[in-house]
Design a protein around this motif. Structure first.
Motif, mmCIF file in Angstrom:
data_model
loop_
_atom_site.group_PDB
_atom_site.id
_atom_site.type_symbol
_atom_site.label_atom_id
_atom_site.label_comp_id
_atom_site.label_asym_id
_atom_site.label_seq_id
_atom_site.Cartn_x
_atom_site.Cartn_y
_atom_site.Cartn_z
ATOM 1 N N THR A 213 0.827 -1.213 0.000
ATOM 2 C CA THR A 213 0.000 0.000 0.000
ATOM 3 C C THR A 213 0.865 1.268 0.000
ATOM 4 O OG1 THR A 213 -0.175 -0.141 2.423
ATOM 5 C CG2 THR A 213 -1.949 -1.134 1.115
ATOM 6 N N ASP A 214 2.139 1.091 -0.359
ATOM 7 C CA ASP A 214 3.077 2.218 -0.532
ATOM 8 C C ASP A 214 3.314 3.027 0.737
ATOM 9 O OD1 ASP A 214 3.530 1.677 -3.241
ATOM 10 O OD2 ASP A 214 1.722 2.776 -3.826
ATOM 11 N N GLN A 215 3.131 2.419 1.913
ATOM 12 C CA GLN A 215 3.432 3.124 3.156
ATOM 13 C C GLN A 215 4.933 3.107 3.445
ATOM 14 O OE1 GLN A 215 0.569 2.313 6.473
ATOM 15 N NE2 GLN A 215 -0.409 0.957 4.973
ATOM 16 N N ILE A 216 5.618 2.048 3.006
ATOM 17 C CA ILE A 216 7.073 1.939 3.076
ATOM 18 C C ILE A 216 7.562 1.201 1.837
ATOM 19 C CG2 ILE A 216 7.516 2.069 5.576
ATOM 20 C CD1 ILE A 216 7.245 -0.933 5.749
ATOM 21 N N GLY A 217 8.862 1.352 1.525
ATOM 22 C CA GLY A 217 9.423 0.639 0.384
ATOM 23 C C GLY A 217 10.079 -0.665 0.783
ATOM 24 N N LYS A 218 10.698 -0.651 1.965
ATOM 25 C CA LYS A 218 11.382 -1.834 2.497
ATOM 26 C C LYS A 218 11.567 -1.617 3.985
ATOM 27 C CE LYS A 218 15.954 -3.890 2.875
ATOM 28 N NZ LYS A 218 17.371 -3.816 2.502
ATOM 29 N N VAL A 219 11.525 -2.703 4.762
ATOM 30 C CA VAL A 219 11.821 -2.610 6.191
ATOM 31 C C VAL A 219 12.631 -3.830 6.606
ATOM 32 C CG1 VAL A 219 9.660 -3.722 6.930
ATOM 33 C CG2 VAL A 219 10.867 -2.165 8.493
ATOM 34 N N VAL A 220 13.592 -3.614 7.488
ATOM 35 C CA VAL A 220 14.422 -4.709 7.996
ATOM 36 C C VAL A 220 13.916 -5.077 9.383
ATOM 37 C CG1 VAL A 220 16.741 -5.448 8.612
ATOM 38 C CG2 VAL A 220 16.391 -3.902 6.674
ATOM 39 N N LEU A 221 13.536 -6.324 9.550
ATOM 40 C CA LEU A 221 12.987 -6.804 10.815
ATOM 41 C C LEU A 221 13.928 -7.813 11.455
ATOM 42 C CD1 LEU A 221 9.265 -7.234 9.734
ATOM 43 C CD2 LEU A 221 10.276 -5.362 11.053
ATOM 44 N N ALA A 222 13.967 -7.823 12.768
ATOM 45 C CA ALA A 222 14.890 -8.695 13.497
ATOM 46 C C ALA A 222 14.142 -9.466 14.570
ATOM 47 C CB ALA A 222 16.014 -7.869 14.125
ATOM 48 N N GLY A 376 15.688 0.186 6.551
ATOM 49 C CA GLY A 376 14.702 0.109 5.476
ATOM 50 C C GLY A 376 14.679 1.390 4.682
ATOM 51 N N TYR A 377 13.601 1.564 3.899
ATOM 52 C CA TYR A 377 13.496 2.715 3.025
ATOM 53 C C TYR A 377 12.020 3.030 2.763
ATOM 54 C CZ TYR A 377 14.163 5.722 -1.035
ATOM 55 O OH TYR A 377 14.148 6.780 -1.895
ATOM 56 N N ARG A 379 13.818 6.020 5.158
ATOM 57 C CA ARG A 379 14.420 5.802 6.473
ATOM 58 C C ARG A 379 13.433 6.029 7.613
ATOM 59 N NH1 ARG A 379 19.890 8.906 8.029
ATOM 60 N NH2 ARG A 379 20.775 7.330 6.651
ATOM 61 N N GLU A 380 12.822 7.197 7.677
ATOM 62 C CA GLU A 380 11.975 7.530 8.825
ATOM 63 C C GLU A 380 10.734 6.659 8.890
ATOM 64 O OE1 GLU A 380 12.802 9.288 11.371
ATOM 65 O OE2 GLU A 380 14.735 9.648 10.388
ATOM 66 N N ASP A 381 10.147 6.342 7.743
ATOM 67 C CA ASP A 381 8.949 5.490 7.735
ATOM 68 C C ASP A 381 9.273 4.076 8.203
ATOM 69 O OD1 ASP A 381 7.420 7.598 6.762
ATOM 70 O OD2 ASP A 381 7.794 7.058 4.672
ATOM 71 N N SER A 382 10.400 3.540 7.749
ATOM 72 C CA SER A 382 10.773 2.185 8.165
ATOM 73 C C SER A 382 11.147 2.154 9.644
ATOM 74 C CB SER A 382 11.923 1.662 7.303
ATOM 75 O OG SER A 382 13.051 2.507 7.384
ATOM 76 N N LEU A 383 11.845 3.202 10.139
ATOM 77 C CA LEU A 383 12.181 3.262 11.559
ATOM 78 C C LEU A 383 10.920 3.315 12.413
ATOM 79 C CD1 LEU A 383 15.238 5.701 11.710
ATOM 80 C CD2 LEU A 383 15.225 3.265 12.239
ATOM 81 N N GLN A 384 9.919 4.071 11.950
ATOM 82 C CA GLN A 384 8.677 4.161 12.706
ATOM 83 C C GLN A 384 7.973 2.804 12.754
ATOM 84 O OE1 GLN A 384 7.613 6.674 14.617
ATOM 85 N NE2 GLN A 384 6.003 5.247 15.253
ATOM 86 N N PHE A 385 8.022 2.052 11.670
ATOM 87 C CA PHE A 385 7.424 0.715 11.655
ATOM 88 C C PHE A 385 8.134 -0.190 12.663
ATOM 89 C CE2 PHE A 385 6.842 -3.621 10.341
ATOM 90 C CZ PHE A 385 5.516 -3.680 9.930
ATOM 91 N N ILE A 386 9.461 -0.130 12.684
ATOM 92 C CA ILE A 386 10.228 -0.958 13.625
ATOM 93 C C ILE A 386 9.892 -0.577 15.069
ATOM 94 C CG2 ILE A 386 12.562 -1.482 14.458
ATOM 95 C CD1 ILE A 386 13.490 -1.078 11.505
ATOM 96 N N ARG A 387 9.837 0.727 15.353
ATOM 97 C CA ARG A 387 9.487 1.181 16.709
ATOM 98 C C ARG A 387 8.123 0.645 17.140
ATOM 99 N NH1 ARG A 387 10.702 6.810 14.871
ATOM 100 N NH2 ARG A 387 12.973 6.981 15.044
ATOM 101 N N GLU A 388 7.207 0.643 16.210
ATOM 102 C CA GLU A 388 5.828 0.299 16.561
ATOM 103 C C GLU A 388 5.597 -1.197 16.674
ATOM 104 O OE1 GLU A 388 1.277 1.246 14.941
ATOM 105 O OE2 GLU A 388 3.017 2.324 14.111
ATOM 106 N N TYR A 389 6.234 -1.986 15.812
ATOM 107 C CA TYR A 389 5.863 -3.401 15.728
ATOM 108 C C TYR A 389 6.931 -4.379 16.236
ATOM 109 C CZ TYR A 389 1.951 -1.764 12.940
ATOM 110 O OH TYR A 389 0.809 -1.122 12.513
ATOM 111 N N CYS A 432 16.426 -9.585 8.743
ATOM 112 C CA CYS A 432 16.287 -9.807 7.307
ATOM 113 C C CYS A 432 15.543 -8.622 6.693
ATOM 114 C CB CYS A 432 15.536 -11.101 7.021
ATOM 115 S SG CYS A 432 13.851 -11.094 7.687
ATOM 116 N N GLY A 433 15.794 -8.389 5.418
ATOM 117 C CA GLY A 433 15.128 -7.310 4.714
ATOM 118 C C GLY A 433 13.819 -7.780 4.112
#
Length: 462
Positions: A213-222, A376-377, A379-389, A432-433
Protein backbone atom coordinates in the motif's frame (compact mmCIF):
# COMPACT_ATOMS: atom_id res chain seq x y z
CA UNK A 1 62.67 0.89 15.60
CA UNK A 2 61.42 -0.96 18.68
CA UNK A 3 62.07 1.14 21.76
CA UNK A 4 63.66 -0.35 24.85
CA UNK A 5 61.54 -0.46 27.99
CA UNK A 6 63.84 1.97 29.77
CA UNK A 7 63.65 4.47 26.90
CA UNK A 8 59.86 4.27 26.83
CA UNK A 9 59.71 4.74 30.61
CA UNK A 10 61.88 7.83 30.25
CA UNK A 11 59.67 9.22 27.48
CA UNK A 12 56.53 8.57 29.52
CA UNK A 13 58.01 10.22 32.60
CA UNK A 14 59.00 13.30 30.58
CA UNK A 15 55.52 13.55 29.09
CA UNK A 16 53.93 13.45 32.54
CA UNK A 17 56.41 15.97 33.94
CA UNK A 18 56.24 18.40 30.99
CA UNK A 19 52.48 18.53 30.61
CA UNK A 20 50.79 21.89 30.39
CA UNK A 21 49.90 23.11 33.87
CA UNK A 22 46.33 24.19 33.34
CA UNK A 23 43.42 24.23 35.75
CA UNK A 24 41.48 21.36 34.20
CA UNK A 25 42.03 17.66 33.39
CA UNK A 26 44.35 17.05 30.47
CA UNK A 27 45.05 14.06 28.22
CA UNK A 28 48.63 12.79 27.98
CA UNK A 29 49.19 10.16 25.27
CA UNK A 30 52.49 8.32 24.68
CA UNK A 31 53.05 5.62 22.04
CA UNK A 32 55.84 3.07 21.66
CA UNK A 33 56.63 0.20 19.32
CA UNK A 34 56.85 -3.30 20.81
CA UNK A 35 57.75 -6.83 19.93
CA UNK A 36 54.69 -8.95 19.19
CA UNK A 37 52.10 -9.25 21.98
CA UNK A 38 49.34 -11.84 22.48
CA UNK A 39 46.30 -9.63 21.83
CA UNK A 40 43.80 -12.00 23.47
CA UNK A 41 46.19 -12.44 26.40
CA UNK A 42 46.33 -8.63 26.69
CA UNK A 43 42.51 -8.53 26.74
CA UNK A 44 42.33 -11.31 29.34
CA UNK A 45 44.99 -9.74 31.55
CA UNK A 46 42.90 -6.57 31.66
CA UNK A 47 40.06 -8.28 33.55
CA UNK A 48 40.72 -5.99 36.53
CA UNK A 49 39.11 -3.37 34.26
CA UNK A 50 36.04 -5.55 33.62
CA UNK A 51 33.41 -3.37 31.94
CA UNK A 52 36.08 -1.16 30.34
CA UNK A 53 37.58 -3.44 27.72
CA UNK A 54 37.26 -3.64 23.94
CA UNK A 55 38.53 -6.01 21.26
CA UNK A 56 38.41 -5.16 17.55
CA UNK A 57 39.81 -6.94 14.52
CA UNK A 58 39.26 -5.59 11.01
CA UNK A 59 37.86 -7.81 8.27
CA UNK A 60 40.28 -7.12 5.42
CA UNK A 61 43.62 -6.19 6.98
CA UNK A 62 45.88 -7.46 9.71
CA UNK A 63 44.65 -4.80 12.11
CA UNK A 64 43.65 -5.29 15.74
CA UNK A 65 42.87 -2.87 18.56
CA UNK A 66 42.62 -3.95 22.19
CA UNK A 67 41.68 -1.37 24.79
CA UNK A 68 41.80 -1.81 28.56
CA UNK A 69 40.62 0.74 31.11
CA UNK A 70 39.09 4.12 30.31
CA UNK A 71 41.13 7.31 30.29
CA UNK A 72 38.05 9.25 29.23
CA UNK A 73 34.49 8.30 28.23
CA UNK A 74 32.10 10.26 26.01
CA UNK A 75 28.36 9.65 26.37
CA UNK A 76 25.48 11.55 24.76
CA UNK A 77 21.73 11.00 24.36
CA UNK A 78 20.80 13.95 22.13
CA UNK A 79 22.71 14.98 18.98
CA UNK A 80 24.89 11.98 19.62
CA UNK A 81 27.32 12.31 16.73
CA UNK A 82 27.72 16.09 16.97
CA UNK A 83 28.17 16.00 20.75
CA UNK A 84 30.73 13.18 20.59
CA UNK A 85 32.71 14.97 17.90
CA UNK A 86 32.66 18.23 19.87
CA UNK A 87 33.79 16.58 23.13
CA UNK A 88 36.55 14.74 21.24
CA UNK A 89 37.86 17.92 19.64
CA UNK A 90 37.74 19.81 22.95
CA UNK A 91 39.75 17.08 24.67
CA UNK A 92 42.39 16.97 21.93
CA UNK A 93 42.82 20.75 22.05
CA UNK A 94 44.86 20.62 25.28
CA UNK A 95 46.31 17.11 24.86
CA UNK A 96 50.01 16.26 25.07
CA UNK A 97 50.66 13.63 22.39
CA UNK A 98 54.01 11.88 21.87
CA UNK A 99 53.59 9.55 18.90
CA UNK A 100 56.42 9.56 16.32
CA UNK A 101 54.73 6.79 14.29
CA UNK A 102 51.30 8.28 13.51
CA UNK A 103 50.13 4.85 12.36
CA UNK A 104 46.30 4.61 12.10
CA UNK A 105 44.92 3.38 15.41
CA UNK A 106 47.79 4.70 17.57
CA UNK A 107 47.93 7.70 19.87
CA UNK A 108 44.59 9.00 21.18
CA UNK A 109 41.97 6.57 19.82
CA UNK A 110 38.28 6.42 20.69
CA UNK A 111 36.38 3.11 20.48
CA UNK A 112 32.69 2.45 20.99
CA UNK A 113 29.31 2.66 19.38
CA UNK A 114 25.81 4.06 19.13
CA UNK A 115 22.39 2.52 19.67
CA UNK A 116 20.29 1.64 16.64
CA UNK A 117 17.43 4.00 17.51
CA UNK A 118 17.63 6.46 20.43
CA UNK A 119 13.86 7.06 20.22
CA UNK A 120 12.91 3.43 20.92
CA UNK A 121 11.87 2.88 24.52
CA UNK A 122 14.26 0.57 26.40
CA UNK A 123 13.28 -2.72 28.02
CA UNK A 124 16.20 -3.29 30.42
CA UNK A 125 18.18 -5.65 28.19
CA UNK A 126 20.62 -2.90 27.21
CA UNK A 127 20.79 -1.12 30.56
CA UNK A 128 24.62 -1.17 30.47
CA UNK A 129 24.79 0.41 27.00
CA UNK A 130 23.67 4.05 26.60
CA UNK A 131 22.57 5.58 23.29
CA UNK A 132 26.18 6.48 22.57
CA UNK A 133 29.38 5.55 24.33
CA UNK A 134 32.96 5.85 23.10
CA UNK A 135 36.01 5.80 25.28
CA UNK A 136 39.74 6.42 25.05
CA UNK A 137 41.47 3.36 26.55
CA UNK A 138 44.17 3.87 29.17
CA UNK A 139 46.11 1.01 27.61
CA UNK A 140 45.75 0.52 23.86
CA UNK A 141 47.40 -2.31 21.93
CA UNK A 142 47.54 -1.79 18.15
CA UNK A 143 48.54 -4.49 15.68
CA UNK A 144 49.17 -3.07 12.20
CA UNK A 145 50.44 -5.65 9.75
CA UNK A 146 53.56 -7.16 11.30
CA UNK A 147 54.06 -4.30 13.75
CA UNK A 148 52.77 -3.84 17.30
CA UNK A 149 52.31 -0.59 19.21
CA UNK A 150 51.31 0.34 22.74
CA UNK A 151 49.72 3.66 23.64
CA UNK A 152 49.21 4.89 27.20
CA UNK A 153 46.44 7.47 27.45
CA UNK A 154 46.16 9.17 30.84
CA UNK A 155 43.85 11.91 32.05
CA UNK A 156 45.97 14.05 34.36
CA UNK A 157 44.24 16.31 36.90
CA UNK A 158 45.88 19.53 38.19
CA UNK A 159 46.76 18.08 41.60
CA UNK A 160 47.87 14.61 40.44
CA UNK A 161 51.28 13.34 41.50
CA UNK A 162 53.20 12.43 38.33
CA UNK A 163 55.57 10.13 40.22
CA UNK A 164 52.73 8.02 41.61
CA UNK A 165 50.97 7.82 38.24
CA UNK A 166 54.19 6.78 36.54
CA UNK A 167 54.80 3.97 39.04
CA UNK A 168 51.24 2.65 38.69
CA UNK A 169 50.98 2.62 34.90
CA UNK A 170 54.44 1.20 34.20
CA UNK A 171 53.63 -1.79 36.41
CA UNK A 172 50.17 -2.29 34.91
CA UNK A 173 51.20 -2.13 31.27
CA UNK A 174 54.02 -4.62 31.85
CA UNK A 175 51.45 -7.08 33.24
CA UNK A 176 49.22 -6.51 30.19
CA UNK A 177 51.85 -6.97 27.49
CA UNK A 178 53.18 -10.12 29.16
CA UNK A 179 49.70 -11.70 29.30
CA UNK A 180 49.15 -14.98 27.46
CA UNK A 181 45.72 -16.30 26.55
CA UNK A 182 44.61 -19.11 28.86
CA UNK A 183 41.78 -21.43 27.93
CA UNK A 184 38.89 -20.62 30.22
CA UNK A 185 36.93 -23.16 32.20
CA UNK A 186 34.35 -24.84 29.98
CA UNK A 187 30.84 -23.43 30.28
CA UNK A 188 27.97 -25.67 29.21
CA UNK A 189 24.87 -24.51 27.32
CA UNK A 190 21.82 -25.26 29.47
CA UNK A 191 19.09 -23.73 27.30
CA UNK A 192 18.39 -22.24 23.89
CA UNK A 193 15.11 -20.49 23.12
CA UNK A 194 13.82 -18.57 20.11
CA UNK A 195 11.81 -15.55 21.24
CA UNK A 196 8.34 -15.08 19.67
CA UNK A 197 9.01 -16.86 16.33
CA UNK A 198 5.33 -16.95 15.31
CA UNK A 199 4.93 -13.24 16.09
CA UNK A 200 7.97 -12.51 13.92
CA UNK A 201 6.27 -14.11 10.91
CA UNK A 202 3.11 -12.10 11.61
CA UNK A 203 5.11 -8.86 11.65
CA UNK A 204 6.75 -9.79 8.33
CA UNK A 205 3.28 -10.28 6.86
CA UNK A 206 2.16 -6.92 8.26
CA UNK A 207 5.24 -5.29 6.73
CA UNK A 208 4.48 -6.66 3.25
CA UNK A 209 0.94 -5.24 3.58
CA UNK A 210 2.41 -1.81 4.34
CA UNK A 211 4.75 -2.11 1.35
CA UNK A 212 1.94 -3.11 -1.02
CA UNK A 213 0.00 0.00 0.00
CA UNK A 214 3.08 2.22 -0.53
CA UNK A 215 3.43 3.12 3.16
CA UNK A 216 7.07 1.94 3.08
CA UNK A 217 9.42 0.64 0.38
CA UNK A 218 11.38 -1.83 2.50
CA UNK A 219 11.82 -2.61 6.19
CA UNK A 220 14.42 -4.71 8.00
CA UNK A 221 12.99 -6.80 10.81
CA UNK A 222 14.89 -8.69 13.50
CA UNK A 223 14.24 -11.27 16.17
CA UNK A 224 15.96 -12.62 19.29
CA UNK A 225 17.21 -15.89 20.71
CA UNK A 226 18.34 -16.49 24.31
CA UNK A 227 21.09 -18.98 25.14
CA UNK A 228 21.62 -19.91 28.81
CA UNK A 229 24.83 -21.26 30.38
CA UNK A 230 25.90 -23.21 33.44
CA UNK A 231 28.11 -20.27 34.53
CA UNK A 232 29.09 -16.79 33.37
CA UNK A 233 30.18 -16.82 29.71
CA UNK A 234 33.55 -15.11 29.28
CA UNK A 235 34.04 -12.78 26.31
CA UNK A 236 37.65 -13.79 25.55
CA UNK A 237 36.76 -17.40 24.72
CA UNK A 238 33.91 -16.27 22.44
CA UNK A 239 36.23 -13.85 20.63
CA UNK A 240 38.83 -16.61 20.18
CA UNK A 241 36.20 -18.91 18.62
CA UNK A 242 34.93 -16.18 16.30
CA UNK A 243 38.48 -15.35 15.18
CA UNK A 244 39.05 -18.98 14.26
CA UNK A 245 35.78 -19.43 12.37
CA UNK A 246 34.84 -16.03 10.90
CA UNK A 247 38.09 -14.98 9.26
CA UNK A 248 36.45 -12.56 6.77
CA UNK A 249 34.46 -10.66 9.40
CA UNK A 250 35.04 -7.85 11.86
CA UNK A 251 35.40 -9.43 15.29
CA UNK A 252 34.36 -7.15 18.13
CA UNK A 253 33.72 -7.20 21.87
CA UNK A 254 32.62 -4.06 23.70
CA UNK A 255 32.27 -4.35 27.47
CA UNK A 256 30.10 -1.96 29.44
CA UNK A 257 29.13 -2.54 33.06
CA UNK A 258 28.26 -6.22 33.59
CA UNK A 259 27.53 -6.86 29.89
CA UNK A 260 29.60 -7.47 26.78
CA UNK A 261 28.39 -6.97 23.20
CA UNK A 262 30.26 -9.40 20.96
CA UNK A 263 29.98 -10.38 17.33
CA UNK A 264 31.45 -11.22 13.93
CA UNK A 265 30.00 -8.90 11.32
CA UNK A 266 30.89 -8.98 7.62
CA UNK A 267 29.45 -5.51 7.03
CA UNK A 268 31.57 -2.38 6.96
CA UNK A 269 29.63 0.86 7.35
CA UNK A 270 32.48 3.20 6.48
CA UNK A 271 36.27 3.39 6.62
CA UNK A 272 38.43 6.51 6.28
CA UNK A 273 42.20 6.34 5.87
CA UNK A 274 44.36 9.18 4.54
CA UNK A 275 41.15 11.02 3.60
CA UNK A 276 39.99 8.18 1.34
CA UNK A 277 36.53 6.79 2.16
CA UNK A 278 35.19 3.30 1.55
CA UNK A 279 31.66 2.18 2.34
CA UNK A 280 30.10 -1.21 1.73
CA UNK A 281 26.70 -2.29 0.44
CA UNK A 282 26.02 -5.81 1.71
CA UNK A 283 22.43 -6.96 1.27
CA UNK A 284 20.88 -10.07 -0.25
CA UNK A 285 21.68 -13.43 1.31
CA UNK A 286 21.71 -17.19 0.59
CA UNK A 287 23.40 -20.07 2.46
CA UNK A 288 26.66 -21.68 1.34
CA UNK A 289 26.32 -24.94 -0.55
CA UNK A 290 27.39 -28.31 0.81
CA UNK A 291 29.38 -29.03 -2.36
CA UNK A 292 31.29 -26.70 -4.74
CA UNK A 293 28.68 -27.16 -7.47
CA UNK A 294 25.78 -26.49 -5.09
CA UNK A 295 27.61 -23.46 -3.70
CA UNK A 296 28.16 -22.08 -7.20
CA UNK A 297 24.51 -22.67 -8.13
CA UNK A 298 23.27 -20.87 -5.00
CA UNK A 299 25.58 -17.93 -5.71
CA UNK A 300 24.48 -17.71 -9.33
CA UNK A 301 20.83 -17.80 -8.27
CA UNK A 302 21.47 -14.97 -5.80
CA UNK A 303 23.06 -12.84 -8.54
CA UNK A 304 19.88 -13.23 -10.58
CA UNK A 305 17.22 -13.15 -7.86
CA UNK A 306 14.91 -10.16 -8.34
CA UNK A 307 13.91 -9.87 -4.68
CA UNK A 308 17.52 -9.85 -3.44
CA UNK A 309 18.69 -7.54 -6.24
CA UNK A 310 15.91 -5.09 -5.37
CA UNK A 311 16.85 -5.23 -1.69
CA UNK A 312 20.51 -4.69 -2.55
CA UNK A 313 19.80 -1.76 -4.86
CA UNK A 314 17.90 0.06 -2.10
CA UNK A 315 21.12 0.00 -0.07
CA UNK A 316 23.39 0.99 -2.97
CA UNK A 317 21.34 4.04 -3.93
CA UNK A 318 21.04 5.33 -0.36
CA UNK A 319 24.76 4.89 0.40
CA UNK A 320 25.69 6.50 -2.92
CA UNK A 321 23.52 9.51 -2.06
CA UNK A 322 24.96 9.83 1.45
CA UNK A 323 28.56 9.47 0.31
CA UNK A 324 28.09 11.95 -2.57
CA UNK A 325 27.05 14.56 0.01
CA UNK A 326 30.38 14.37 1.82
CA UNK A 327 32.85 13.14 -0.81
CA UNK A 328 34.37 13.96 -4.18
CA UNK A 329 35.29 11.44 -6.92
CA UNK A 330 32.59 8.98 -5.85
CA UNK A 331 32.78 5.60 -7.57
CA UNK A 332 30.09 2.88 -7.59
CA UNK A 333 30.39 -0.35 -9.66
CA UNK A 334 27.58 -1.12 -12.11
CA UNK A 335 26.61 -4.46 -10.55
CA UNK A 336 27.16 -6.41 -7.31
CA UNK A 337 29.45 -9.39 -6.87
CA UNK A 338 29.33 -12.29 -4.43
CA UNK A 339 30.86 -11.97 -0.95
CA UNK A 340 31.24 -15.52 0.48
CA UNK A 341 31.50 -16.23 4.21
CA UNK A 342 31.67 -19.49 6.15
CA UNK A 343 27.88 -19.94 6.51
CA UNK A 344 26.45 -17.41 4.05
CA UNK A 345 27.09 -15.54 0.83
CA UNK A 346 25.92 -11.99 0.12
CA UNK A 347 25.59 -9.49 -2.70
CA UNK A 348 28.37 -6.92 -2.34
CA UNK A 349 28.98 -3.46 -3.84
CA UNK A 350 31.75 -1.09 -2.61
CA UNK A 351 31.31 2.70 -2.73
CA UNK A 352 34.43 4.88 -2.55
CA UNK A 353 35.34 8.57 -2.63
CA UNK A 354 37.63 11.30 -1.29
CA UNK A 355 36.40 13.05 1.85
CA UNK A 356 35.60 16.76 1.44
CA UNK A 357 37.40 19.32 3.59
CA UNK A 358 35.83 19.79 7.01
CA UNK A 359 33.94 16.48 6.97
CA UNK A 360 34.73 13.98 9.75
CA UNK A 361 34.20 10.24 9.97
CA UNK A 362 31.38 10.77 12.51
CA UNK A 363 29.64 13.09 10.03
CA UNK A 364 29.60 10.24 7.52
CA UNK A 365 28.41 7.70 10.11
CA UNK A 366 25.51 10.00 10.96
CA UNK A 367 24.56 10.31 7.28
CA UNK A 368 24.72 6.57 6.67
CA UNK A 369 23.06 5.12 9.76
CA UNK A 370 20.83 3.23 9.45
CA UNK A 371 21.30 2.09 5.87
CA UNK A 372 18.39 0.36 4.10
CA UNK A 373 20.24 -2.91 4.85
CA UNK A 374 19.56 -2.40 8.57
CA UNK A 375 16.51 -0.14 8.77
CA UNK A 376 14.70 0.11 5.48
CA UNK A 377 13.50 2.72 3.03
CA UNK A 378 12.35 5.47 3.31
CA UNK A 379 14.42 5.80 6.47
CA UNK A 380 11.98 7.53 8.82
CA UNK A 381 8.95 5.49 7.74
CA UNK A 382 10.77 2.19 8.17
CA UNK A 383 12.18 3.26 11.56
CA UNK A 384 8.68 4.16 12.71
CA UNK A 385 7.42 0.71 11.65
CA UNK A 386 10.23 -0.96 13.62
CA UNK A 387 9.49 1.18 16.71
CA UNK A 388 5.83 0.30 16.56
CA UNK A 389 5.86 -3.40 15.73
CA UNK A 390 9.23 -4.97 16.67
CA UNK A 391 8.65 -6.37 20.18
CA UNK A 392 12.12 -5.77 21.62
CA UNK A 393 14.81 -3.07 21.91
CA UNK A 394 17.70 -3.48 19.47
CA UNK A 395 20.16 -1.52 21.61
CA UNK A 396 23.51 -1.66 19.82
CA UNK A 397 22.43 -4.48 17.50
CA UNK A 398 22.52 -3.33 13.83
CA UNK A 399 24.23 -0.13 14.97
CA UNK A 400 27.58 1.53 14.14
CA UNK A 401 30.48 0.23 16.24
CA UNK A 402 34.12 1.03 15.64
CA UNK A 403 36.95 3.49 16.24
CA UNK A 404 38.52 6.78 15.20
CA UNK A 405 41.87 8.42 15.94
CA UNK A 406 43.34 11.93 16.16
CA UNK A 407 44.68 11.70 12.58
CA UNK A 408 41.18 11.54 11.03
CA UNK A 409 41.42 7.77 10.41
CA UNK A 410 38.83 5.28 11.58
CA UNK A 411 36.34 2.60 10.72
CA UNK A 412 32.82 1.63 11.72
CA UNK A 413 31.11 -1.68 11.06
CA UNK A 414 27.46 -2.61 11.39
CA UNK A 415 26.94 -4.74 14.50
CA UNK A 416 25.06 -7.73 13.09
CA UNK A 417 25.73 -11.49 13.69
CA UNK A 418 26.05 -10.53 17.33
CA UNK A 419 25.10 -11.34 20.92
CA UNK A 420 24.84 -9.51 24.22
CA UNK A 421 26.56 -11.48 26.99
CA UNK A 422 24.93 -10.90 30.37
CA UNK A 423 26.67 -13.14 32.92
CA UNK A 424 25.13 -16.63 32.48
CA UNK A 425 23.03 -15.90 29.39
CA UNK A 426 23.40 -14.41 25.93
CA UNK A 427 20.79 -12.63 23.83
CA UNK A 428 21.37 -13.23 20.10
CA UNK A 429 20.00 -11.08 17.28
CA UNK A 430 19.26 -11.78 13.61
CA UNK A 431 17.45 -9.79 10.92
CA UNK A 432 16.29 -9.81 7.31
CA UNK A 433 15.13 -7.31 4.71
CA UNK A 434 11.42 -7.38 3.87
CA UNK A 435 10.19 -6.20 0.46
CA UNK A 436 6.86 -6.56 -1.35
CA UNK A 437 7.14 -10.23 -2.31
CA UNK A 438 8.79 -11.43 0.91
CA UNK A 439 7.47 -14.70 2.31
CA UNK A 440 7.23 -14.85 6.15
CA UNK A 441 8.46 -18.46 6.35
CA UNK A 442 11.41 -17.80 4.05
CA UNK A 443 12.40 -14.70 6.03
CA UNK A 444 12.18 -16.71 9.25
CA UNK A 445 14.50 -19.35 7.75
CA UNK A 446 16.95 -16.65 6.60
CA UNK A 447 17.19 -15.27 10.14
CA UNK A 448 17.70 -18.82 11.44
CA UNK A 449 20.76 -19.19 9.18
CA UNK A 450 22.12 -15.83 10.31
CA UNK A 451 22.01 -16.96 13.95
CA UNK A 452 24.46 -19.78 13.20
CA UNK A 453 27.84 -18.01 13.57
CA UNK A 454 27.04 -16.82 17.10
CA UNK A 455 25.29 -20.05 18.12
CA UNK A 456 28.37 -22.02 17.11
CA UNK A 457 30.76 -19.63 18.88
CA UNK A 458 28.71 -19.91 22.07
CA UNK A 459 28.57 -23.72 21.95
CA UNK A 460 24.83 -23.95 21.21
CA UNK A 461 22.90 -26.29 18.95
CA UNK A 462 22.58 -25.38 15.27
Amino acid sequence: MIETTSYYHEKLYKALSNRKHIEKPQLVSVTTKLDSVDSLGFFQAGKVYQGERVYWTSADTTFTLVGVGSAYTFEADRNRFFSTRQMWNDLLGDAVVLNPYEIPGTGPVALGGFSFDPLKEGDGTWEDFPNSKVFIPMYLLTEWGEDTYLTLNLMIHPNDNEEELYNIVTKEYQNLISGRYKEEERVEVTGQEEILPAEFKQIVSKATDHIKTDQIGKVVLAREMVVSFSDDRKAASVVRKLKEEQTQSYIFAFESGDSCFVGATPERLVKVENNELLSTCLAGTVPRGKTPSEDEALGEALLNDEKNLQEHDFVVQMIKEAVTGCCENVHVPDAPVLYPLRNLQHLYTPVSGTLKDGVSLLDVVERLHPTPALGGYPREDSLQFIREYEPFHRGWYASPVGWFDSYQNGEFAVAIRSALLKKDEAVLFSGCGVVEDSDPEEEYQETAVKFLPMIHALGGKE
